[in-house]
Write an enzyme that holds these catalytic residues in place. Sequence first.
Site, mmCIF file in Angstrom:
data_model
loop_
_atom_site.group_PDB
_atom_site.id
_atom_site.type_symbol
_atom_site.label_atom_id
_atom_site.label_comp_id
_atom_site.label_asym_id
_atom_site.label_seq_id
_atom_site.Cartn_x
_atom_site.Cartn_y
_atom_site.Cartn_z
ATOM 1 N N CYS A 1 0.838 -1.209 0.000
ATOM 2 C CA CYS A 1 0.000 0.000 0.000
ATOM 3 C C CYS A 1 0.871 1.255 0.000
ATOM 4 O O CYS A 1 1.545 1.548 0.990
ATOM 5 C CB CYS A 1 -0.906 -0.053 1.233
ATOM 6 N N CYS B 1 0.202 3.752 2.735
ATOM 7 C CA CYS B 1 0.658 3.199 4.021
ATOM 8 C C CYS B 1 2.144 3.470 4.214
ATOM 9 O O CYS B 1 2.591 3.785 5.324
ATOM 10 C CB CYS B 1 0.408 1.688 4.080
#
Length: 103
Positions: free
Chosen positions: A31, A34
């Site tokens: 991600c 992230c």
Amino acid sequence: MEIIKITKDNFDSEVKNADVPVLVDFWASWCGPCMMQGPALEEFANEYDGVKVGKINIDEEQELAMKYGVSSIPTLIYFKDGKVSETLVGLRSKDQIAQALAL
């Protein structure tokens, strides 16, 4: 304060039974947002001593992600006295995190 890795095995001791509030980052290595959240979380952990900061990899801990209704990442969940106090979905700066948690 150091960011700790949280798993189903240490969740109760590190989060539910913690003697300080805990900010948990639900994330995944694939991600992009992230990965961008990481530095802000490091800054937050270093500046706010009264809050424990931990990370849960949703690929490794799907059960915890499902239990807390994590459907988008990054998701930050703030626990006070072992209960969910605030949920922040999406990329946040250190200041946005502190402001949302009223710190």
